[in-house]
Scaffold this active site. Sequence first.
Site, PDB file in Angstrom:
ATOM      1  N   SER A  69      -5.407   0.265 -12.098  1.00  0.00           N
ATOM      2  CA  SER A  69      -6.771   0.752 -12.266  1.00  0.00           C
ATOM      3  C   SER A  69      -6.837   1.934 -13.225  1.00  0.00           C
ATOM      4  CB  SER A  69      -7.353   1.159 -10.913  1.00  0.00           C
ATOM      5  OG  SER A  69      -7.289   0.091 -10.006  1.00  0.00           O
TER       6      SER A  69
HETATM    7  N1  SAH Z   1      -3.788  -0.085  -6.937  1.00  0.00           N
HETATM    8  C1  SAH Z   1      -3.189  -1.027  -7.817  1.00  0.00           C
HETATM    9  C2  SAH Z   1      -4.175  -2.115  -8.147  1.00  0.00           C
HETATM   10  C3  SAH Z   1      -3.530  -3.433  -8.351  1.00  0.00           C
HETATM   11  S1  SAH Z   1      -4.670  -4.737  -8.664  1.00  0.00           S
HETATM   12  C4  SAH Z   1      -2.763  -0.339  -9.095  1.00  0.00           C
HETATM   13  O1  SAH Z   1      -3.497   0.556  -9.548  1.00  0.00           O
HETATM   14  O2  SAH Z   1      -1.724  -0.673  -9.627  1.00  0.00           O
HETATM   15  C5  SAH Z   1      -4.900  -5.433  -7.055  1.00  0.00           C
HETATM   16  C6  SAH Z   1      -3.673  -5.971  -6.380  1.00  0.00           C
HETATM   17  O3  SAH Z   1      -4.084  -6.665  -5.206  1.00  0.00           O
HETATM   18  C7  SAH Z   1      -2.873  -6.975  -7.199  1.00  0.00           C
HETATM   19  O4  SAH Z   1      -1.551  -6.530  -7.285  1.00  0.00           O
HETATM   20  C8  SAH Z   1      -2.961  -8.279  -6.379  1.00  0.00           C
HETATM   21  O5  SAH Z   1      -1.791  -9.063  -6.428  1.00  0.00           O
HETATM   22  C9  SAH Z   1      -3.198  -7.748  -4.982  1.00  0.00           C
HETATM   23  N2  SAH Z   1      -3.828  -8.683  -4.056  1.00  0.00           N
HETATM   24  C10 SAH Z   1      -4.668  -9.718  -4.313  1.00  0.00           C
HETATM   25  N3  SAH Z   1      -5.056 -10.301  -3.170  1.00  0.00           N
HETATM   26  C11 SAH Z   1      -4.446  -9.642  -2.141  1.00  0.00           C
HETATM   27  C12 SAH Z   1      -4.444  -9.764  -0.735  1.00  0.00           C
HETATM   28  N4  SAH Z   1      -5.166 -10.699  -0.079  1.00  0.00           N
HETATM   29  N5  SAH Z   1      -3.690  -8.908  -0.008  1.00  0.00           N
HETATM   30  C13 SAH Z   1      -2.952  -7.945  -0.625  1.00  0.00           C
HETATM   31  N6  SAH Z   1      -2.915  -7.778  -1.967  1.00  0.00           N
HETATM   32  C14 SAH Z   1      -3.646  -8.610  -2.713  1.00  0.00           C
END
Ligand code: SAH
Length: 221
Positions: A69
Site C-alpha cells: 500500500s
Molecule cells: N499490507 C500489505 C498489503 C498487501 S495486499 C502490504 O502493504 O504489503 C493484500 C494482501 O491480502 C495480499 O497479499 C493478498 O494475497 C492477501 N489476501 C487476499 N485474500 C486474503 C484472505 N482471504 N486472507 C488473507 N489474506 C488475503
Amino acid sequence: MNHHDVKDDPFCSLRHNMVSSQIRSRGISNQRLLKVMQCIPRHLFVPRHLQKIAYDDRALPLDEGQTISQPYIVALMTEALCLKGDEKVLEIGTGSGYQTAILASLADSVFTIERLRSLSHMAEKNLQALGYNNIRFVIGDGTLGLPDKAPYNCIIATGSLPQLPETLSAQLDENGILVAPVGGRSLQKLLCVKKIGSKVKRHDLGGCQFVPLIGQNGWSS
Ligand code: SAH
C-alpha cells in the site's frame, strides 16, 4: 536517528522526505506513528528492482499480483487504530509485511493472516531478520478472522471486502476498532468501526483502492 545517518544512508533521507511531504503534511499527527515510519526500512519490503522508488507516494507491485500500500494509506489506517502499546492486533493480508512491521512496533502483539504461502513466508523471514518477535504468521482465509485468538483490540484489513462481515466485528473486543476498505471491486471506502458497548459506531475515512481479499466473506476470485 542522527544527522550522520541522514547524510550517509540515501534511504534514510528518502524516508524523512516521505514522512514530512506525504504523511505529516496530509494531517497525520500521531508522534509514535511518525517516528516509527521514519525508522522502518520500507525499501526492504519491496522487490529489489523497485527499492529506489520504495519511498514514492504510491502503492507498488509485489509478487503474485499483490501490492504494498501507499505510505499515506498505511499511515491513515494505522492512526485510526489509536494504538497505545498494549493492544492485540489482527491484520488480514500480510502481503509484504510492511504494515505488519508498523503495527508490531506500536502494539503489544500482532496476528497476521495471509492467503498466499509464498508472501507469508517472505514477510516472516524479513520481519525476523529485522528483529520482530511479537508477530504470529498464519496462512489462511482472513475474511473469517482468526476466531481462535479472538477477541482483538484492533482488526485491520489491507485488502478490500464487498461488505463488512459480522464475523469480523464479532471478534473485536470491547472498545475495539476495525479498519477496512469496503465497497466495489476496484473502488472502496475506508471504514473505521468502533465497538462501544452493544453499539457499533462507523465513520468513513475516504475513498481508496485496494486489491481484493479472496475468501468466504470476501470476493470469490
Ligand atoms: N499490507 C500489505 C498489503 C498487501 S495486499 C502490504 O502493504 O504489503 C493484500 C494482501 O491480502 C495480499 O497479499 C493478498 O494475497 C492477501 N489476501 C487476499 N485474500 C486474503 C484472505 N482471504 N486472507 C488473507 N489474506 C488475503
